[in-house]
Design a protein around this motif. Structure first.
Motif, PDB file in Angstrom:
ATOM      1  N   PHE A 126       3.873   9.980  -6.667  1.00  0.00           N
ATOM      2  CA  PHE A 126       4.837  10.381  -6.059  1.00  0.00           C
ATOM      3  C   PHE A 126       4.940  10.903  -6.617  1.00  0.00           C
ATOM      4  O   PHE A 126       6.165  12.138  -7.030  1.00  0.00           O
ATOM      5  CB  PHE A 126       4.449  10.474  -4.522  1.00  0.00           C
ATOM      6  CG  PHE A 126       5.068  12.225  -3.945  1.00  0.00           C
ATOM      7  CD1 PHE A 126       4.059  13.294  -4.230  1.00  0.00           C
ATOM      8  CD2 PHE A 126       6.051  11.836  -3.632  1.00  0.00           C
ATOM      9  CE1 PHE A 126       4.327  14.587  -3.707  1.00  0.00           C
ATOM     10  CE2 PHE A 126       6.892  13.325  -3.209  1.00  0.00           C
ATOM     11  CZ  PHE A 126       5.832  14.766  -3.826  1.00  0.00           C
ATOM     12  N   ILE A 127       6.514   9.948  -7.488  1.00  0.00           N
ATOM     13  CA  ILE A 127       7.944  10.201  -7.893  1.00  0.00           C
ATOM     14  C   ILE A 127       7.412   9.716  -9.789  1.00  0.00           C
ATOM     15  O   ILE A 127       8.392   9.583 -10.160  1.00  0.00           O
ATOM     16  CB  ILE A 127       8.447   9.175  -7.534  1.00  0.00           C
ATOM     17  CG1 ILE A 127       8.069   7.477  -7.130  1.00  0.00           C
ATOM     18  CG2 ILE A 127       9.136   9.611  -5.332  1.00  0.00           C
ATOM     19  CD1 ILE A 127       9.547   6.794  -6.492  1.00  0.00           C
ATOM     20  N   LEU A 169       8.505  14.595  -9.726  1.00  0.00           N
ATOM     21  CA  LEU A 169       9.135  13.553 -10.332  1.00  0.00           C
ATOM     22  C   LEU A 169       8.446  12.726 -11.327  1.00  0.00           C
ATOM     23  O   LEU A 169       7.166  12.400 -10.734  1.00  0.00           O
ATOM     24  CB  LEU A 169      10.098  12.669  -8.884  1.00  0.00           C
ATOM     25  CG  LEU A 169      10.783  13.057  -8.275  1.00  0.00           C
ATOM     26  CD1 LEU A 169      11.629  12.304  -7.268  1.00  0.00           C
ATOM     27  CD2 LEU A 169      12.566  12.206  -9.358  1.00  0.00           C
ATOM     28  N   ASP A 170       9.257  12.327 -12.621  1.00  0.00           N
ATOM     29  CA  ASP A 170       8.846  11.272 -12.822  1.00  0.00           C
ATOM     30  C   ASP A 170      10.080   9.978 -13.360  1.00  0.00           C
ATOM     31  O   ASP A 170      10.856  10.274 -14.604  1.00  0.00           O
ATOM     32  CB  ASP A 170       8.415  12.018 -14.542  1.00  0.00           C
ATOM     33  CG  ASP A 170       7.511  11.534 -15.153  1.00  0.00           C
ATOM     34  OD1 ASP A 170       7.608   9.696 -14.761  1.00  0.00           O
ATOM     35  OD2 ASP A 170       6.573  11.673 -16.686  1.00  0.00           O
ATOM     36  N   ILE A 171      10.139   9.402 -12.228  1.00  0.00           N
ATOM     37  CA  ILE A 171      11.200   8.771 -12.052  1.00  0.00           C
ATOM     38  C   ILE A 171      11.522   7.845 -13.754  1.00  0.00           C
ATOM     39  O   ILE A 171      12.784   7.645 -14.341  1.00  0.00           O
ATOM     40  CB  ILE A 171      11.746   7.971 -11.317  1.00  0.00           C
ATOM     41  CG1 ILE A 171      11.652   8.967 -10.072  1.00  0.00           C
ATOM     42  CG2 ILE A 171      12.437   6.782 -11.554  1.00  0.00           C
ATOM     43  CD1 ILE A 171      12.056   8.220  -8.596  1.00  0.00           C
ATOM     44  N   ILE A 226       3.299  12.480   2.238  1.00  0.00           N
ATOM     45  CA  ILE A 226       2.825  12.884   1.563  1.00  0.00           C
ATOM     46  C   ILE A 226       1.132  13.368   1.193  1.00  0.00           C
ATOM     47  O   ILE A 226       1.383  15.022   0.169  1.00  0.00           O
ATOM     48  CB  ILE A 226       2.754  11.757   0.309  1.00  0.00           C
ATOM     49  CG1 ILE A 226       4.145  11.402   0.311  1.00  0.00           C
ATOM     50  CG2 ILE A 226       2.077  12.513  -1.027  1.00  0.00           C
ATOM     51  CD1 ILE A 226       4.010  10.073  -0.534  1.00  0.00           C
ATOM     52  N   ASP A 227       0.310  13.201   1.920  1.00  0.00           N
ATOM     53  CA  ASP A 227      -0.969  13.824   1.991  1.00  0.00           C
ATOM     54  C   ASP A 227      -1.304  14.695   3.016  1.00  0.00           C
ATOM     55  O   ASP A 227      -2.272  16.052   2.334  1.00  0.00           O
ATOM     56  CB  ASP A 227      -1.301  12.807   2.402  1.00  0.00           C
ATOM     57  CG  ASP A 227      -2.327  11.885   0.835  1.00  0.00           C
ATOM     58  OD1 ASP A 227      -1.747  11.430   0.223  1.00  0.00           O
ATOM     59  OD2 ASP A 227      -2.589  10.793   1.170  1.00  0.00           O
ATOM     60  N   ALA A 250       0.874  -0.995   0.049  1.00  0.00           N
ATOM     61  CA  ALA A 250      -0.174   0.273  -0.057  1.00  0.00           C
ATOM     62  C   ALA A 250       1.071   1.136   0.211  1.00  0.00           C
ATOM     63  O   ALA A 250       0.657   2.363  -0.625  1.00  0.00           O
ATOM     64  CB  ALA A 250      -0.262  -0.469   0.895  1.00  0.00           C
ATOM     65  N   ALA A 251       2.113   1.014   0.828  1.00  0.00           N
ATOM     66  CA  ALA A 251       2.989   2.454   0.581  1.00  0.00           C
ATOM     67  C   ALA A 251       3.512   2.603  -0.306  1.00  0.00           C
ATOM     68  O   ALA A 251       3.468   3.617  -1.370  1.00  0.00           O
ATOM     69  CB  ALA A 251       3.655   2.317   1.868  1.00  0.00           C
ATOM     70  N   ARG A 252       4.256   1.706  -0.950  1.00  0.00           N
ATOM     71  CA  ARG A 252       4.767   1.602  -2.488  1.00  0.00           C
ATOM     72  C   ARG A 252       3.577   2.027  -3.420  1.00  0.00           C
ATOM     73  O   ARG A 252       4.328   3.055  -3.867  1.00  0.00           O
ATOM     74  CB  ARG A 252       5.347   0.388  -2.438  1.00  0.00           C
ATOM     75  CG  ARG A 252       6.467   0.188  -3.980  1.00  0.00           C
ATOM     76  CD  ARG A 252       6.616  -1.189  -3.972  1.00  0.00           C
ATOM     77  NE  ARG A 252       5.982  -2.423  -3.841  1.00  0.00           N
ATOM     78  CZ  ARG A 252       6.384  -2.589  -1.998  1.00  0.00           C
ATOM     79  NH1 ARG A 252       8.224  -3.213  -1.489  1.00  0.00           N
ATOM     80  NH2 ARG A 252       6.017  -3.769  -1.693  1.00  0.00           N
ATOM     81  N   ALA A 253       2.693   1.833  -3.446  1.00  0.00           N
ATOM     82  CA  ALA A 253       1.719   1.905  -4.525  1.00  0.00           C
ATOM     83  C   ALA A 253       1.157   3.882  -4.214  1.00  0.00           C
ATOM     84  O   ALA A 253       1.757   4.751  -5.614  1.00  0.00           O
ATOM     85  CB  ALA A 253       0.168   1.751  -4.412  1.00  0.00           C
TER      86      ALA A 253
END
Ligand SMILES: Cc1ncc(COP(=O)(O)O)c(C=O)c1O
Length: 430
Positions: free
Chosen positions: A98-99, A229-231, A307-308, A90-93
Motif C-alpha cells: 500500500f505504501i 505513496l511510493d516510499i 486498507i481493503d 502478513a500485515a507487513r506485506a
C-alpha cells in the motif's frame, strides 16, 4: 444459595433515552453526515470534522481487530511465541504494497508516529557541532524529542521559518534549503504538516538534501490514506507513517520504514526479553521490532482490513476516495473562507484531505490547554453550542489563529456550511 449479580448491559437502559433526548434537542440546521457514516461508530450528535487528529475506525475493521484479540486471549502463549511474528509478516506485506515498499522487511510496525520518529532520533549518532534542521510547521512531539536528545548529545536544533500563507511549493523548498549548512546532518520534514495541512514538496526536498549530504527523516504521519505513496522511490533515509489516521485502522497502528543501509544496529526504544537471542531465520531488525514486550499488537495487525475495507467503499478504490476527500475539503474550506471574508492561505494543489484557515483573532501562543479543555476556547464553544468537533489552535511562530478541517468519506458538504455559520456567530460574539 448463590445469588448472581445482575447482568450488566451498558447501553441498554441509560444510553438510549439520553441519545433520544440529544437527538430531540439538536441545534437549528444541524446537518447530516454522508451516507457512508453508517460504517463508522461516530456519535451522530456530533459534526465530526477532525479526522486528522486521531482518525476514526469503521465498525468492520474494529470487528476484525476483535477477532485478533480473541485469538490472543484464547491462547496467549501460543499467540505471542508462535503466531505473532507470522501475523506481523502478513500485515507487513499488505502494508508494504500500500505504501510503495518492495522489501517489507524494511518496515518496523510501531504503535504510532510519535514512537517511530523518537526511535529514529534515539538511533542517531550526532556530535557537538552537528545541526538538525526542523521547521516551524513540524509536529511538537518530534521537536520536543529532538530538543531532549540534543540536550544530552550536545548538537544543535535549527528551525527554518516556512511561510504561511504560502503561495507555492517553491517557497517551502527555498525556506528549508536556505537553512542548510555544512553542519546540517539530519533534517526532519513532514510530508503533510499538522498545524497548516500543507503538502510539502518532499521528493524535491529529499533529493536536494541528500545532494548536500543530509540524512532525511520524513514524518508521514498524515500521508497514508491522504496521498498515494511510493516510499522507496523517495530516496529518504527514514519514513514514519500512521495507519490509524487516514487509513482508519484501529488506534495504535503505524510503521517506520528504515533504508536498508541503516538497519544494522538500529534498535527499538526498549529491548525485549528475546533481544539477546541470535536468530538465523529472521533479521535482527525485524525480530527486535516485532516483539517489544507484552502489548496489544492487534491494531496494526488489523490495518490490512482497513486498507481493503476503505478501498471497497468506492468503485475507484483509494484513488477515488482521496480525490473525493480532496474535493470536499476544498469546497468546505472555500465555504468557510467566503463566510468569514478571509483568503485561503494555500493553493488547492498544496492540500490533500485537510485544510487550515487563518481565522480572525489572536493565536494563543502561550500554549497549553485552556478552560473548556481545548487549546482555544473557540473550539470549546463550537462543541458546546453547535456540537461541532474541529480543532482551533495557533501557529506560534506567526501568531496566527488557525482552524483545520478534515474531509473523510463520512463527511458531507452541509457539515462545512453549518460550521461556517457557527463560526460567523461565535467570532462576532468575541
Ligand atoms: C505531523 C505529525 N507527526 C506526528 C504525529 C504524531 O502522531 P501520533 O499521535 O499518532 O503518534 C502527528 C499527529 O497528529 C502529526 O500530525
Amino acid at each position: 444459595m448463590i445469588t448472581r449479580p445482575p447482568a450488566f448491559h451498558p447501553a441498554s437502559t441509560a444510553a438510549a433515552p439520553e441519545a433520544d433526548a440529544r437527538a430531540a434537542d439538536r441545534p437549528a440546521g444541524f446537518p447530516a453526515p454522508s451516507a457512508f457514516a453508517k460504517h463508522w461508530r461516530l456519535d451522530p450528535e456530533t459534526v465530526f470534522l477532525n479526522h486528522g487528529s486521531y482518525g476514526a475506525c469503521p465498525a468492520p475493521v474494529l470487528e476484525a481487530q476483535r477477532r485478533i484479540r480473541d485469538r490472543m486471549e484464547a491462547e496467549p502463549v501460543r499467540f505471542f511465541m508462535i503466531d505473532l511474528e507470522k501475523l506481523a509478516d502478513a500485515a507487513r506485506a499488505r502494508i508494504a504494497r500500500f505504501i510503495g515498499v518492495r522489501d517489507p522487511q524494511s518496515l518496523a510496525l510501531t504503535p504510532n508516529a510519535t514512537i517511530a520518529v523518537a526511535t529514529v532520533i534515539r538511533n542517531t549518532h550526532l556530535q557537538p557541532g552537528d545541526e538538525v534542521l526542523v521547521n516551524d510547521h513540524e509536529y511538537m512531539s518530534c521537536i520536543s524529542e529532538f530538543h531532549r536528545h540534543a540536550g544530552g548529545q550536545g548538537y544543535d536544533v535549527k528551525c527554518a521559518e516556512v511561510p504561511f500563507p504560502v503561495a507555492s511549493p517553491d517557497e517551502i523548498f527555498e525556506a528549508v534549503m536556505a537553512q542548510v549548512t555544512a553542519r546540517t546532518k539530519l533534517a526532519l520534514l513532514s510530508e503533510i504538516t499538522s498545524p497548516t495541512a500543507i503538502v510539502f514538496p518532499i521528493p524535491r526536498l529529499v533529493r536536494a538534501l541528500k545532494d548536500r549530504g543530509v540524512t532525511v527523516l520524513v514524518d508521514g504521519a498524515h500521508t497514508p490514506g491522504q496521498r498515494s505513496l511510493d516510499i522507496e522511490s523517495l530516496g529518504a533515509d527514514y519514513y514514519a507513517g500512521n495507519l490509524h489516521k487516514w487509513v482508519s485502522a484501529p488506534k495504535g497502528s503505524a510503521f517506520l520504514w528504515v533504508a536498508p543501509e541503516h538497519q544494522k544496529g538500529f534498535e527499538p526504544l526498549a529491548l525485549s526479553s528475546r533481544a539477546h537471542i541470535e536468530r538465523a531465520d529472521r533479521s535482527r531488525f525485524n525480530a527486535l521490532f516485532d516483539y517489544v514486550g507484552t502489548n496489544d499488537y492487534s491494531p496494526v495487525l488489523a490495518a490490512p482490513e482497513a486498507i481493503d475495507f476503505l478501498a471497497s467503499l468506492l468503485p475507484g478504490g483509494w484513488d477515488e476516495l482521496t480525490a473525493r476527500n480532496h474535493e470536499l475539503v476544498i469546497e468546505g474550506r472555500n465555504l468557510i473562507c467566503d463566510a468569514l471574508g478571509v483568503e485561503p492561505p494555500a493553493p488547492d494543489d498544496m492540500l490533500a484531505s485537510m485544510a487550515s484557515i487563518i481565522i480572525p483573532g489572536l493565536g494563543l501562543t502561550s500554549g497549553g490547554i485552556k478552560p473548556g479543555g481545548y487549546e482555544d476556547p473557540l473550539q470549546a464553544r463550537l462543541v458546546e453550542h453547535h456540537r461541532v468537533q474541529v480543532p482551533v489552535w495557533s501557529l506560534p511562530s506567526k501568531g496566527h489563529r488557525i482552524l483545520r478541517i478534515s474531509a473523510q468519506l463520512y463527511n458531507s458538504r452541509e457539515q462545512y456550511a453549518y460550521l461556517a455559520e457557527a463560526l460567523k456567530r461565535e467570532l462576532a460574539a468575541e
